[in-house]
Design a protein around this motif. Structure first.
Motif, PDB file in Angstrom:
ATOM      1  N   ALA A 137       0.826  -1.204   0.000  1.00  0.00           N
ATOM      2  CA  ALA A 137       0.000   0.000   0.000  1.00  0.00           C
ATOM      3  C   ALA A 137       0.864   1.260   0.000  1.00  0.00           C
ATOM      4  O   ALA A 137       0.356   2.359  -0.036  1.00  0.00           O
ATOM      5  N   GLY A 138       2.189   1.097   0.059  1.00  0.00           N
ATOM      6  CA  GLY A 138       3.074   2.245  -0.004  1.00  0.00           C
ATOM      7  C   GLY A 138       3.474   2.808   1.356  1.00  0.00           C
ATOM      8  O   GLY A 138       4.155   3.814   1.426  1.00  0.00           O
ATOM      9  N   GLU A 139       3.052   2.198   2.430  1.00  0.00           N
ATOM     10  CA  GLU A 139       3.399   2.698   3.754  1.00  0.00           C
ATOM     11  C   GLU A 139       4.762   2.160   4.163  1.00  0.00           C
ATOM     12  O   GLU A 139       5.056   0.990   3.975  1.00  0.00           O
ATOM     13  N   THR A 140       5.571   3.010   4.710  1.00  0.00           N
ATOM     14  CA  THR A 140       6.875   2.554   5.164  1.00  0.00           C
ATOM     15  C   THR A 140       6.739   1.870   6.514  1.00  0.00           C
ATOM     16  O   THR A 140       5.845   2.180   7.298  1.00  0.00           O
ATOM     17  N   LYS A 141       7.652   0.963   6.759  1.00  0.00           N
ATOM     18  CA  LYS A 141       7.681   0.278   8.048  1.00  0.00           C
ATOM     19  C   LYS A 141       7.891   1.293   9.168  1.00  0.00           C
ATOM     20  O   LYS A 141       7.260   1.219  10.217  1.00  0.00           O
ATOM     21  N   THR A 142       8.758   2.274   8.942  1.00  0.00           N
ATOM     22  CA  THR A 142       9.018   3.309   9.938  1.00  0.00           C
ATOM     23  C   THR A 142       7.756   4.116  10.221  1.00  0.00           C
ATOM     24  O   THR A 142       7.464   4.449  11.364  1.00  0.00           O
ATOM     25  N   TRP A 143       6.991   4.453   9.180  1.00  0.00           N
ATOM     26  CA  TRP A 143       5.755   5.215   9.375  1.00  0.00           C
ATOM     27  C   TRP A 143       4.815   4.434  10.293  1.00  0.00           C
ATOM     28  O   TRP A 143       4.258   4.988  11.230  1.00  0.00           O
ATOM     29  N   ASN A 144       4.650   3.154  10.016  1.00  0.00           N
ATOM     30  CA  ASN A 144       3.758   2.333  10.836  1.00  0.00           C
ATOM     31  C   ASN A 144       4.257   2.227  12.277  1.00  0.00           C
ATOM     32  O   ASN A 144       3.460   2.232  13.216  1.00  0.00           O
ATOM     33  N   GLU A 145       5.565   2.132  12.455  1.00  0.00           N
ATOM     34  CA  GLU A 145       6.119   2.090  13.810  1.00  0.00           C
ATOM     35  C   GLU A 145       5.830   3.385  14.556  1.00  0.00           C
ATOM     36  O   GLU A 145       5.437   3.366  15.723  1.00  0.00           O
ATOM     37  N   ASN A 146       6.009   4.517  13.889  1.00  0.00           N
ATOM     38  CA  ASN A 146       5.713   5.807  14.513  1.00  0.00           C
ATOM     39  C   ASN A 146       4.226   5.955  14.807  1.00  0.00           C
ATOM     40  O   ASN A 146       3.843   6.507  15.839  1.00  0.00           O
ATOM     41  N   TYR A 147       3.403   5.468  13.897  1.00  0.00           N
ATOM     42  CA  TYR A 147       1.950   5.501  14.112  1.00  0.00           C
ATOM     43  C   TYR A 147       1.581   4.711  15.369  1.00  0.00           C
ATOM     44  O   TYR A 147       0.806   5.181  16.205  1.00  0.00           O
ATOM     45  N   GLU A 148       2.152   3.529  15.531  1.00  0.00           N
ATOM     46  CA  GLU A 148       1.894   2.714  16.726  1.00  0.00           C
ATOM     47  C   GLU A 148       2.394   3.424  17.986  1.00  0.00           C
ATOM     48  O   GLU A 148       1.738   3.387  19.030  1.00  0.00           O
ATOM     49  N   LYS A 149       3.543   4.078  17.895  1.00  0.00           N
ATOM     50  CA  LYS A 149       4.075   4.838  19.040  1.00  0.00           C
ATOM     51  C   LYS A 149       3.151   6.003  19.391  1.00  0.00           C
ATOM     52  O   LYS A 149       2.974   6.339  20.566  1.00  0.00           O
ATOM     53  N   LEU A 150       2.548   6.613  18.365  1.00  0.00           N
ATOM     54  CA  LEU A 150       1.612   7.714  18.605  1.00  0.00           C
ATOM     55  C   LEU A 150       0.372   7.213  19.342  1.00  0.00           C
ATOM     56  O   LEU A 150      -0.118   7.867  20.262  1.00  0.00           O
ATOM     57  N   ILE A 151      -0.111   6.050  18.962  1.00  0.00           N
ATOM     58  CA  ILE A 151      -1.259   5.458  19.657  1.00  0.00           C
ATOM     59  C   ILE A 151      -0.890   5.176  21.113  1.00  0.00           C
ATOM     60  O   ILE A 151      -1.671   5.475  22.025  1.00  0.00           O
ATOM     61  N   GLU A 152       0.295   4.636  21.354  1.00  0.00           N
ATOM     62  CA  GLU A 152       0.755   4.374  22.724  1.00  0.00           C
ATOM     63  C   GLU A 152       0.852   5.672  23.520  1.00  0.00           C
ATOM     64  O   GLU A 152       0.451   5.730  24.681  1.00  0.00           O
ATOM     65  N   TYR A 153       1.379   6.723  22.875  1.00  0.00           N
ATOM     66  CA  TYR A 153       1.501   8.022  23.540  1.00  0.00           C
ATOM     67  C   TYR A 153       0.114   8.544  23.933  1.00  0.00           C
ATOM     68  O   TYR A 153      -0.081   9.046  25.032  1.00  0.00           O
ATOM     69  N   LYS A 154      -0.836   8.406  23.009  1.00  0.00           N
ATOM     70  CA  LYS A 154      -2.202   8.874  23.280  1.00  0.00           C
ATOM     71  C   LYS A 154      -2.828   8.090  24.430  1.00  0.00           C
ATOM     72  O   LYS A 154      -3.471   8.672  25.306  1.00  0.00           O
ATOM     73  N   GLU A 155      -2.633   6.775  24.455  1.00  0.00           N
ATOM     74  CA  GLU A 155      -3.176   5.950  25.532  1.00  0.00           C
ATOM     75  C   GLU A 155      -2.554   6.320  26.875  1.00  0.00           C
ATOM     76  O   GLU A 155      -3.239   6.364  27.891  1.00  0.00           O
ATOM     77  N   LYS A 156      -1.265   6.618  26.881  1.00  0.00           N
ATOM     78  CA  LYS A 156      -0.547   6.960  28.110  1.00  0.00           C
ATOM     79  C   LYS A 156      -0.915   8.354  28.609  1.00  0.00           C
ATOM     80  O   LYS A 156      -1.101   8.568  29.804  1.00  0.00           O
ATOM     81  N   ASN A 157      -1.022   9.328  27.691  1.00  0.00           N
ATOM     82  CA  ASN A 157      -1.206  10.728  28.068  1.00  0.00           C
ATOM     83  C   ASN A 157      -2.629  11.250  27.888  1.00  0.00           C
ATOM     84  O   ASN A 157      -2.921  12.364  28.293  1.00  0.00           O
ATOM     85  N   GLY A 158      -3.480  10.476  27.235  1.00  0.00           N
ATOM     86  CA  GLY A 158      -4.855  10.908  27.023  1.00  0.00           C
ATOM     87  C   GLY A 158      -5.040  11.860  25.858  1.00  0.00           C
ATOM     88  O   GLY A 158      -6.142  12.324  25.600  1.00  0.00           O
ATOM     89  N   ASN A 159      -3.952  12.195  25.169  1.00  0.00           N
ATOM     90  CA  ASN A 159      -4.023  13.101  24.030  1.00  0.00           C
ATOM     91  C   ASN A 159      -2.776  12.923  23.170  1.00  0.00           C
ATOM     92  O   ASN A 159      -1.912  12.110  23.486  1.00  0.00           O
ATOM     93  N   MET A 160      -2.711  13.704  22.100  1.00  0.00           N
ATOM     94  CA  MET A 160      -1.533  13.671  21.221  1.00  0.00           C
ATOM     95  C   MET A 160      -0.882  15.044  21.190  1.00  0.00           C
ATOM     96  O   MET A 160      -0.384  15.499  20.181  1.00  0.00           O
ATOM     97  N   VAL A 161      -0.888  15.710  22.350  1.00  0.00           N
ATOM     98  CA  VAL A 161      -0.313  17.044  22.486  1.00  0.00           C
ATOM     99  C   VAL A 161       1.060  16.910  23.125  1.00  0.00           C
ATOM    100  O   VAL A 161       1.199  16.279  24.170  1.00  0.00           O
ATOM    101  N   PHE A 162       2.055  17.516  22.498  1.00  0.00           N
ATOM    102  CA  PHE A 162       3.421  17.458  23.007  1.00  0.00           C
ATOM    103  C   PHE A 162       3.813  18.817  23.560  1.00  0.00           C
ATOM    104  O   PHE A 162       3.492  19.839  22.952  1.00  0.00           O
ATOM    105  N   PRO A 163       4.504  18.864  24.697  1.00  0.00           N
ATOM    106  CA  PRO A 163       4.988  20.149  25.210  1.00  0.00           C
ATOM    107  C   PRO A 163       5.894  20.819  24.185  1.00  0.00           C
ATOM    108  O   PRO A 163       6.587  20.146  23.423  1.00  0.00           O
ATOM    109  N   SER A 164       5.904  22.138  24.182  1.00  0.00           N
ATOM    110  CA  SER A 164       6.684  22.852  23.169  1.00  0.00           C
ATOM    111  C   SER A 164       8.181  22.842  23.451  1.00  0.00           C
ATOM    112  O   SER A 164       8.975  22.904  22.542  1.00  0.00           O
ATOM    113  N   GLY A 165       8.588  22.755  24.701  1.00  0.00           N
ATOM    114  CA  GLY A 165      10.013  22.779  25.024  1.00  0.00           C
ATOM    115  C   GLY A 165      10.652  21.414  24.916  1.00  0.00           C
ATOM    116  O   GLY A 165      10.083  20.411  25.323  1.00  0.00           O
ATOM    117  N   ASN A 166      11.845  21.364  24.350  1.00  0.00           N
ATOM    118  CA  ASN A 166      12.552  20.090  24.193  1.00  0.00           C
ATOM    119  C   ASN A 166      12.954  19.479  25.523  1.00  0.00           C
ATOM    120  O   ASN A 166      13.042  18.270  25.652  1.00  0.00           O
TER     121      ASN A 166
END
Length: 140
Positions: free
Chosen positions: A22-51
């Motif tokens: 389908a043209g999706e990279t393995k890395t893209w899918n890995e990041n997508y899964e990490k984003l879902i984990e982040y959302k489950e852990k934090n309740g949102n997909m908002v990242f603080p602005s400071g590094n």
């Protein structure tokens, strides 16, 4: 690799990447899964602005989210972009905000704001300041 539904291709920089059919990279899918984990852990997909507030892993994920949003903006302006319809659908399914700056403030958001503002005013009237301490029964 082709037998497993994966094929090799070159990205714009000439690096080999592995894509599914389908043209999706393995890395893209890995990041997508990490984003879902982040959302489950934090309740949102908002990242603080400071590094400094982010772990190295979350900083990498935030940078990926920024790149996805830039690719979406390219699509919206009629330019070629590295974001497929399948990827956009996956992100939409998890309520990803492609353009967080265009969030409309609905009536319910205004009501939430007003109720929180009133709670803050009530707190100030009761304690004389805005220093919300656990001793006073308020969580930081």
């Amino acid at each position: 690799l082709v037998d497993l539904g994966w094929q090799k291709s070159l990205d714009k920089k000439g690096c080999i990447r592995i894509c599914d059919l389908a043209g999706e990279t393995k890395t893209w899918n890995e990041n997508y899964e990490k984003l879902i984990e982040y959302k489950e852990k934090n309740g949102n997909m908002v990242f603080p602005s400071g590094n400094s507030k982010l772990s190295k892993k979350d900083l990498h994920l935030r940078n990926w989210v920024i790149r996805v949003r830039k690719e979406y903006q390219r699509l919206q302006s009629g330019k070629e972009a590295d974001l497929s319809a399948i990827q956009m659908k996956k992100l939409s399914d998890i309520n990803f905000l492609f353009n967080p700056k265009k969030i409309s403030h609905s009536k319910s958001n205004k009501e939430i704001w007003e109720s929180r503002l009133q709670a803050l005013k009530d707190y100030k009237a009761r304690y004389g300041d805005f220093a919300m301490h656990k001793k006073r029964g308020v969580n930081n």
